[in-house]
Design an enzyme around this catalytic site. Structure first.
Site, short mmCIF file in Angstrom:
data_model
loop_
_atom_site.label_atom_id
_atom_site.label_comp_id
_atom_site.label_asym_id
_atom_site.label_seq_id
_atom_site.Cartn_x
_atom_site.Cartn_y
_atom_site.Cartn_z
CG ASP A 457 -2.24 0.64 1.02
OD1 ASP A 457 -2.35 1.46 0.10
OD2 ASP A 457 -3.19 0.36 1.79
CG ASP A 523 -9.43 2.06 -0.92
OD1 ASP A 523 -8.96 0.94 -1.17
OD2 ASP A 523 -8.91 2.86 -0.11
C1 DGJ Z 1 -5.98 1.65 1.68
C2 DGJ Z 1 -6.28 0.45 0.85
O1 DGJ Z 1 -6.71 0.80 -0.41
C3 DGJ Z 1 -7.28 -0.40 1.58
O2 DGJ Z 1 -7.66 -1.49 0.78
C4 DGJ Z 1 -6.68 -0.85 2.86
O3 DGJ Z 1 -5.59 -1.69 2.60
C5 DGJ Z 1 -6.26 0.34 3.69
N1 DGJ Z 1 -5.43 1.24 2.93
C6 DGJ Z 1 -5.53 -0.08 4.91
O4 DGJ Z 1 -5.01 0.95 5.62
#
Ligand code: DGJ
Length: 728
Positions: A457, A523
């Site tokens: 991430d 997301d």
């Molecule tokens: C952002 C990501 O896109 C999510 O899927 C998740 O992993 C969160 N960060 C976790 O902090």
């Protein structure tokens, strides 16, 4: 060196030489004698039937006439055009030596070429610069350009700007690019491509949620199926810029390159810089343009080829609420519906009880995991699933042991830290000690646990990113260090797969995708919103590299309640996963999820190798898209009712992309009809067969559906008709 076959000496009345590169349906014709260095005369459709003589003529036909009020020798948009060469538009190269020596005029000194590749050597003895320009037409017809610039002087050369230009046809008068934000990446926008410069910059240290994935220019109204269009993508995960420029001198081009902060690139005597690849594609419609990217990316030896494991990601199921009992129950539920990879998301490491602390302390938190992650990992693997783990290696919370111990490892341009985002800062990966620490942590975790997959991430933009107060800007070095880290991890753990996530899809580019196995596309799991996001992401990214998850019924990012069949249909044409607390689902829901997972496993070979088809011209309220097997023996399409339609029942939709001469049997795989439909769908009640041509030209009635529903149809070639297919 240049072979006689590659360079055509012009006849005496046509001075100069021409280079023709071609492969994969693409031709690139270069006038080697353009002044002061070569210019691309044509990039696009393969010039089948051209002869040496006509190509020489083509180069001459592109040369401008002298006009009033202009230069005595009219300038061209050459490969690295500069004012000293007469170019009055955005220069390809800008720099200086401590404020002096701004003038650059690169001239051709050598050419090496084969049928699809060329390396042009350019020098400017006065500016004491030399450049190697590489052009490569790939197997699927992508044009890749890269430049290496060398400082041949004995003083430092500050490079301000360097881009690579791709000329586009003069009738390409409409632009398409993408923009967006967190939870809505790659939203398309179109503009007229008029005179002047259209500029898209990414200054976020990652492409960013608002970045344009590519910049496209085409004939007005170009769509997915038809309309000639060219596009350029910068394969780079740091700051970059894309330019579309139309000059009153009758030339239009797209250009792309890295974007440097002041003083970020200073070449010492003898030092050189190699740019990221800038990649151009074209097509008669965006589908063809996208296929060139997909085909070429898939032809890499390192491309993920084994069936994409159906994934369950824990994030929206449990967020930071990590307990062994809850997660093992989730793993049981996942296994029961056929999940093959279980990914433990954020929240497992030291001090990480919420998003305010812990980033950087990459040790399993013993307060939550007294026996380490072993009990969970063993549980997951005992149920036949792979184990994956979330990390965010480039980041650090000020509230972490790492930040407390090594404040000098945090990127900053001044004494104070850059503005905070998600309570976190960015680690200076180009700092050797910071790099060594992060690398050691990752290698150790992967060695200690049987981790098949890292979700990598990157949850904030880089701002004011320097190597400490009074230091230099660091985005470029940071990005290169990231690439090195990924490359080393892959080399040390060849079976490890890595997902590129950045608050969802804020780091989507072919630089990161050269080193990772998929992206987390957004997301936002709302299938209706995903329709747009996925369509435009797939202009560059092959669908099997795009994470697409079934959402929980109430979408966390939009609050909309969605039907499982819709969610599954929209996820089907990518790398399928689930992000939903399945422990709360009843038996019937699990049975339905399991059926979709099962179907996704059947379809994934086509998704991973076939051709994406986005259909133009459907009535507002209906979305038609699909994937057609490479040999066109079968296809899967989704007919999604995004909204109500005016027509009722809706008019026919076309299903293009199949073999025109082959007959296909059509089967409805899943979906639900509208209660107001007074009868069944006639074609569903008869065993009809339609040819690929009939499906493309005439089409069929989609089912009457409630809005926010989708029907999946499968088309299978009837073998008795297939043999004649190609011939018609
Ligand atoms: C952002 C990501 O896109 C999510 O899927 C998740 O992993 C969160 N960060 C976790 O902090």
């Amino acid at each position: 060196m240049l072979s006689p076959d590659d360079v055509m000496e012009m006849s005496p009345n046509l001075s100069g030489r021409v280079l023709h590169l071609s492969r994969g349906g693409t031709s690139v014709v270069i006038d080697l004698d353009a002044v002061p260095h070569p210019a691309i005369v044509h990039w696009g459709e393969e010039l089948a039937g051209s002869t040496d003589e006509t190509l020489r003529g083509l180069a001459v036909a592109a040369r401008p006439q002298r006009v009033s009020g202009g230069l005595d020798a009219p300038a061209r948009a050459t490969l690295v055009a500069t004012p000293a060469g007469g170019w009055l538009g955005t220069p390809g190269l800008e720099g200086h030596r401590d404020g002096a020596s701004f003038s650059v005029r690169l001239e051709l000194v050598d050419v090496e070429a084969d049928g699809h590749r060329a390396r042009l050597s350019l020098v400017d003895p006065e500016a004491r610069l030399s450049a190697q320009l590489e052009l490569d037409v790939g197997t699927a017809g992508l044009l890749r350009q890269r430049i290496t610039l060398r400082n041949d002087g004995d003083s430092r050369y500050t490079l301000q700007h360097l881009h690579l230009a791709f000329p586009v046809p003069w009738d390409a008068t409409e632009l398409l690019d993408t923009t967006g934000r967190h939870l809505r990446e790659r939203t398309p926008q179109r503009h007229p491509f008029g005179y002047g410069t259209y500029l898209r910059e990414s200054r976020r240290g990652r492409p960013g949620a608002d970045a344009t994935l590519l910049l496209a220019a085409g004939r007005p109204g170009f769509g997915f199926e038809r309309g000639r269009v060219h596009a350029v993508h910068v394969a780079w995960s740091g700051n970059h810029r894309l330019v579309a420029e139309r000059s009153v001198s009758g030339e239009a081009f797209l250009a792309g390159g890295e974007l440097f902060a002041p003083g970020e690139v200073v070449l010492a005597p003898g030092e050189s810089l190699t740019s990221p690849e800038v990649i151009g594609s074209w097509g008669d419609g965006l589908n063809e343009l996208a296929h060139r990217f997909h085909d070429e990316w898939r032809s890499r030896p390192e491309h993920p080829r084994r069936p994409r494991p159906v994934t369950l990601n824990t994030w929206e199921a449990v967020y930071f609420d990590h307990t062994l009992d809850r997660l093992t129950a989730l793993a049981d539920a996942a296994a029961s519906v056929g999940v093959e990879r279980f990914v433990l998301d954020d929240g497992w490491f030291l001090g990480r009880r919420d998003d305010t602390a812990g980033l950087g302390d990459w040790y399993v938190d013993p307060t939550v995991w007294p026996e380490g992650l072993h009990p969970l990992v063993d549980h997951v693997r005992a149920r036949g699933m792979e184990f994956g783990l979330w990390v965010e290696p480039e980041m650090v919370n000020p509230d972490s042991d790492l930040a407390r111990r090594h404040p000098d490892w945090v990127l900053r341009g001044r004494t104070t830290l850059p503005p905070s985002a998600r309570q976190q800062q960015v680690l200076d990966l180009a700092h050797p000690d910071a790099y060594a620490y992060v690398a050691e942590r990752l290698h150790s975790l992967v060695a200690e646990y049987p981790i098949a997959y890292l979700k990598w991430d990157h949850n904030r933009d880089l701002l004011d990113a320097g190597s400490g107060p009074e230091g230099i800007a660091r985005v470029r070095e940071h990005t290169l260090a990231l690439y090195r880290l990924l490359d080393e991890l892959k080399a040390a753990h060849p079976d490890l797969e890595i997902e590129s996530c950045a608050s969802g899809g804020a780091r989507v580019d072919l630089g990161i995708l050269a080193r990772t196995d998929r992206i987390w596309t957004s997301d936002n799991l709302d299938p209706l919103e995903r329709l747009v996001n996925q369509r435009y992401t797939a202009l560059v990214v092959p669908p099997e590299m795009m994470g697409m998850h079934l959402t929980s019924p109430v979408v966390h990012s939009t609050g909309r309640t969605v039907d499982l069949d819709l969610s599954a249909a929209v996820a089907l044409l990518g790398h399928v996963g689930i992000e939903w607390d399945l422990t709360g689902t009843d038996d019937e829901t699990r049975r339905r999820i399991a059926a979709w997972v099962d179907y996704a496993k059947r379809v994934r070979p086509i998704v991973a190798t076939g051709r994406t088809v986005d259909v133009d011209g459907t009535e507002p309220g209906i979305d038609v898209r699909g994937v057609v097997a490479r040999d066109r023996s079968s296809a899967v399409f989704t007919l999604t009712q995004t909204d109500t339609t005016v027509s009722y029942p809706p008019g026919r939709v076309r299903v293009p992309g199949l073999d025109p001469g082959t007959q296909y049997r059509i089967r409805v795989v899943g979906g639900s009809t509208h209660a107001a439909a007074q009868s069944g769908l006639p074609w569903q009640e008869h065993d009809i067969r339609l040819t690929g041509r009939e499906l493309d030209v005439v089409g069929l009635r989609p089912p009457v559906q409630y809005p926010q529903r989708s029907t999946v149809i499968e088309l299978v070639a009837q073998s008795d008709t297939q043999a004649q297919g190609g011939a018609r």
